[in-house]
Motif scaffolding. Structure first.
Motif, PDB file in Angstrom:
ATOM      1  N   SER A 125       0.845  -1.205   0.000  1.00  0.00           N
ATOM      2  CA  SER A 125       0.000   0.000   0.000  1.00  0.00           C
ATOM      3  C   SER A 125       0.873   1.244   0.000  1.00  0.00           C
ATOM      4  O   SER A 125       1.952   1.260   0.594  1.00  0.00           O
ATOM      5  CB  SER A 125      -0.926   0.022   1.222  1.00  0.00           C
ATOM      6  N   LEU A 126       0.359   2.289  -0.641  1.00  0.00           N
ATOM      7  CA  LEU A 126       1.073   3.564  -0.709  1.00  0.00           C
ATOM      8  C   LEU A 126       0.108   4.683  -0.330  1.00  0.00           C
ATOM      9  O   LEU A 126      -0.991   4.777  -0.874  1.00  0.00           O
ATOM     10  CB  LEU A 126       1.625   3.801  -2.118  1.00  0.00           C
ATOM     11  N   HIS A 127       0.544   5.522   0.609  1.00  0.00           N
ATOM     12  CA  HIS A 127      -0.263   6.671   1.024  1.00  0.00           C
ATOM     13  C   HIS A 127      -0.043   7.812   0.021  1.00  0.00           C
ATOM     14  O   HIS A 127       1.086   8.223  -0.246  1.00  0.00           O
ATOM     15  CB  HIS A 127       0.140   7.125   2.419  1.00  0.00           C
ATOM     16  N   VAL A 128      -1.136   8.298  -0.525  1.00  0.00           N
ATOM     17  CA  VAL A 128      -1.061   9.344  -1.546  1.00  0.00           C
ATOM     18  C   VAL A 128      -1.966  10.505  -1.154  1.00  0.00           C
ATOM     19  O   VAL A 128      -2.805  10.396  -0.251  1.00  0.00           O
ATOM     20  CB  VAL A 128      -1.458   8.813  -2.937  1.00  0.00           C
ATOM     21  N   GLU A 129      -1.791  11.609  -1.876  1.00  0.00           N
ATOM     22  CA  GLU A 129      -2.613  12.799  -1.674  1.00  0.00           C
ATOM     23  C   GLU A 129      -3.170  13.253  -3.023  1.00  0.00           C
ATOM     24  O   GLU A 129      -2.586  12.987  -4.069  1.00  0.00           O
ATOM     25  CB  GLU A 129      -1.795  13.924  -1.034  1.00  0.00           C
ATOM     26  N   GLN A 130      -4.306  13.942  -2.939  1.00  0.00           N
ATOM     27  CA  GLN A 130      -4.956  14.514  -4.133  1.00  0.00           C
ATOM     28  C   GLN A 130      -5.143  13.448  -5.208  1.00  0.00           C
ATOM     29  O   GLN A 130      -4.721  13.606  -6.356  1.00  0.00           O
ATOM     30  CB  GLN A 130      -4.149  15.702  -4.672  1.00  0.00           C
ATOM     31  N   LEU A 131      -5.789  12.383  -4.828  1.00  0.00           N
ATOM     32  CA  LEU A 131      -6.051  11.280  -5.749  1.00  0.00           C
ATOM     33  C   LEU A 131      -7.185  11.652  -6.700  1.00  0.00           C
ATOM     34  O   LEU A 131      -8.274  12.028  -6.259  1.00  0.00           O
ATOM     35  CB  LEU A 131      -6.418  10.020  -4.956  1.00  0.00           C
ATOM     36  N   LEU A 190       4.683   3.956   3.063  1.00  0.00           N
ATOM     37  CA  LEU A 190       4.668   2.747   2.255  1.00  0.00           C
ATOM     38  C   LEU A 190       4.574   1.526   3.173  1.00  0.00           C
ATOM     39  O   LEU A 190       5.268   1.440   4.184  1.00  0.00           O
ATOM     40  CB  LEU A 190       5.937   2.647   1.396  1.00  0.00           C
ATOM     41  N   GLN A 191       3.694   0.618   2.799  1.00  0.00           N
ATOM     42  CA  GLN A 191       3.556  -0.648   3.506  1.00  0.00           C
ATOM     43  C   GLN A 191       3.847  -1.770   2.514  1.00  0.00           C
ATOM     44  O   GLN A 191       3.136  -1.941   1.529  1.00  0.00           O
ATOM     45  CB  GLN A 191       2.157  -0.790   4.095  1.00  0.00           C
ATOM     46  N   VAL A 192       4.893  -2.518   2.783  1.00  0.00           N
ATOM     47  CA  VAL A 192       5.326  -3.584   1.885  1.00  0.00           C
ATOM     48  C   VAL A 192       4.674  -4.886   2.335  1.00  0.00           C
ATOM     49  O   VAL A 192       4.862  -5.328   3.475  1.00  0.00           O
ATOM     50  CB  VAL A 192       6.854  -3.724   1.874  1.00  0.00           C
ATOM     51  N   GLY A 193       3.918  -5.506   1.428  1.00  0.00           N
ATOM     52  CA  GLY A 193       3.195  -6.732   1.746  1.00  0.00           C
ATOM     53  C   GLY A 193       3.851  -7.973   1.178  1.00  0.00           C
ATOM     54  O   GLY A 193       4.982  -7.955   0.670  1.00  0.00           O
ATOM     55  N   ARG A 194       3.090  -9.055   1.205  1.00  0.00           N
ATOM     56  CA  ARG A 194       3.630 -10.347   0.786  1.00  0.00           C
ATOM     57  C   ARG A 194       3.903 -10.429  -0.705  1.00  0.00           C
ATOM     58  O   ARG A 194       4.697 -11.268  -1.141  1.00  0.00           O
ATOM     59  CB  ARG A 194       2.663 -11.466   1.191  1.00  0.00           C
ATOM     60  N   ASN A 195       3.254  -9.596  -1.516  1.00  0.00           N
ATOM     61  CA  ASN A 195       3.497  -9.686  -2.953  1.00  0.00           C
ATOM     62  C   ASN A 195       4.917  -9.255  -3.319  1.00  0.00           C
ATOM     63  O   ASN A 195       5.429  -9.597  -4.387  1.00  0.00           O
ATOM     64  CB  ASN A 195       2.465  -8.880  -3.745  1.00  0.00           C
ATOM     65  N   PHE A 196       5.586  -8.522  -2.440  1.00  0.00           N
ATOM     66  CA  PHE A 196       7.000  -8.204  -2.654  1.00  0.00           C
ATOM     67  C   PHE A 196       7.899  -9.228  -1.955  1.00  0.00           C
ATOM     68  O   PHE A 196       8.949  -9.607  -2.480  1.00  0.00           O
ATOM     69  CB  PHE A 196       7.320  -6.802  -2.124  1.00  0.00           C
ATOM     70  N   LEU A 197       7.482  -9.693  -0.792  1.00  0.00           N
ATOM     71  CA  LEU A 197       8.339 -10.560   0.017  1.00  0.00           C
ATOM     72  C   LEU A 197       8.375 -12.001  -0.470  1.00  0.00           C
ATOM     73  O   LEU A 197       9.358 -12.713  -0.227  1.00  0.00           O
ATOM     74  CB  LEU A 197       7.858 -10.544   1.479  1.00  0.00           C
ATOM     75  N   LYS A 198       7.331 -12.439  -1.136  1.00  0.00           N
ATOM     76  CA  LYS A 198       7.208 -13.846  -1.498  1.00  0.00           C
ATOM     77  C   LYS A 198       8.386 -14.310  -2.345  1.00  0.00           C
ATOM     78  O   LYS A 198       8.746 -13.686  -3.348  1.00  0.00           O
ATOM     79  CB  LYS A 198       5.899 -14.072  -2.256  1.00  0.00           C
ATOM     80  N   ASP A 199       8.994 -15.409  -1.877  1.00  0.00           N
ATOM     81  CA  ASP A 199      10.079 -16.087  -2.591  1.00  0.00           C
ATOM     82  C   ASP A 199      11.339 -15.241  -2.744  1.00  0.00           C
ATOM     83  O   ASP A 199      12.273 -15.649  -3.454  1.00  0.00           O
ATOM     84  CB  ASP A 199       9.631 -16.534  -3.994  1.00  0.00           C
ATOM     85  N   SER A 200      11.429 -14.089  -2.073  1.00  0.00           N
ATOM     86  CA  SER A 200      12.619 -13.257  -2.256  1.00  0.00           C
ATOM     87  C   SER A 200      13.194 -12.706  -0.958  1.00  0.00           C
ATOM     88  O   SER A 200      14.347 -12.268  -0.956  1.00  0.00           O
ATOM     89  CB  SER A 200      12.302 -12.068  -3.182  1.00  0.00           C
ATOM     90  N   ALA A 201      12.432 -12.719   0.139  1.00  0.00           N
ATOM     91  CA  ALA A 201      12.919 -12.086   1.364  1.00  0.00           C
ATOM     92  C   ALA A 201      12.363 -12.795   2.591  1.00  0.00           C
ATOM     93  O   ALA A 201      11.303 -13.421   2.543  1.00  0.00           O
ATOM     94  CB  ALA A 201      12.539 -10.604   1.399  1.00  0.00           C
ATOM     95  N   VAL A 202      13.107 -12.702   3.685  1.00  0.00           N
ATOM     96  CA  VAL A 202      12.640 -13.146   4.994  1.00  0.00           C
ATOM     97  C   VAL A 202      12.713 -11.947   5.932  1.00  0.00           C
ATOM     98  O   VAL A 202      13.510 -11.023   5.735  1.00  0.00           O
ATOM     99  CB  VAL A 202      13.498 -14.307   5.537  1.00  0.00           C
ATOM    100  N   VAL A 203      11.879 -11.969   6.982  1.00  0.00           N
ATOM    101  CA  VAL A 203      11.752 -10.809   7.856  1.00  0.00           C
ATOM    102  C   VAL A 203      12.201 -11.185   9.263  1.00  0.00           C
ATOM    103  O   VAL A 203      11.749 -12.177   9.833  1.00  0.00           O
ATOM    104  CB  VAL A 203      10.297 -10.296   7.884  1.00  0.00           C
TER     105      VAL A 203
END
Length: 232
Positions: free
Chosen positions: A119-125, A201-214
């Motif tokens: 998710s991304l926080h935006v203004e004036q959408l 910015l909130q980084v979810g599983r669609n970025f972490l999957k198969d590429s990163a551990v937390v």
């Protein structure tokens, strides 16, 4: 009447005879003491005598037989082998800096494995149409005093998000490039207008999957963030 004097004489004679026998009786011989040690009867004699209790005899019980049982306990020890689960994967903390394209933005991101889409926080959408397709225009600020960056992207789809205590929101989803450390992924990002975000910015599983551990006990493992180097 002449028999009365005769009867009286007979009675008197009997009384005199009785008194004479009483005073003339010799004293009884004193009883000799009994030697209890010599006259103690044996166990058989005591048992034979009527009304006599048998002597008390000590009874010695045999010692119980003790059985020794040998029990062998097998102890199995588990061997702990450290497996490098992060091999060939990016290690991230609970917070990291991420580079966002388009916009050349460096944003502080929260790494959240509990959400599926970033998710991304935006203004004036603002939504608009371009060449028959739905597009969206929005501003993104990196949180410092620099001017917000205006970005325009086509809308891939919409998603409805329901949060407790808030109205359902229909958020547009766009494709954006996120870079953390040495890993860059083009992922779907839902755009949200809300002022209570602690992180833009909130980084979810669609970025972490198969590429990163937390590792939630660490923060900013990947440094301050930088754009990937593109070889020419």
């Amino acid at each position: 009447m002449r028999f009365l004097p005769l009867l009286s004489l007979l009675l008197m004679s009997q009384l005199l005879v009785g008194c004479e026998s009483l005073f003339s009786r010799a004293p009884a011989a004193a009883q000799e003491p009994v030697n209890v040690f010599e006259d103690t009867p044996s166990a058989a004699d005591a048992a034979a005598l009527p009304g006599q209790c048998p002597p008390v005899q000590a009874v010695v019980c045999a010692e119980p037989e003790v059985k020794v049982v040998e029990r062998v306990i097998e102890r199995k020890f588990e061997t702990i082998v450290e497996v490098p689960v992060a091999k060939d994967k990016l290690v991230l903390g609970s917070q990291e800096y991420a580079m966002v394209e388009p916009g050349d933005l460096r944003l502080k991101a929260q790494i959240d494995t509990g959400v599926a889409t970033s998710s991304l926080h935006v203004e004036q959408l603002t939504r608009f149409e371009r060449d028959g397709s739905d597009w969206v225009r929005f501003n993104v600020s990196n949180g410092d005093d620099t001017e917000a960056v205006k970005i325009e992207l086509p809308i891939e789809r919409h998603v409805r998000v329901a949060r407790p205590g808030f109205d359902r929101q229909r958020r547009p989803i766009v494709n954006m490039s996120l870079t953390i450390g040495d890993v860059t992924h083009m992922v779907e990002v839902n755009l949200v207008q809300r002022g209570d975000f602690d992180f833009p910015l909130q980084v979810g599983r669609n970025f972490l999957k198969d590429s990163a551990v937390v590792d939630v006990s660490r923060k900013f493992v990947q440094g301050n963030g930088q754009l990937p180097i593109v070889s020419k």
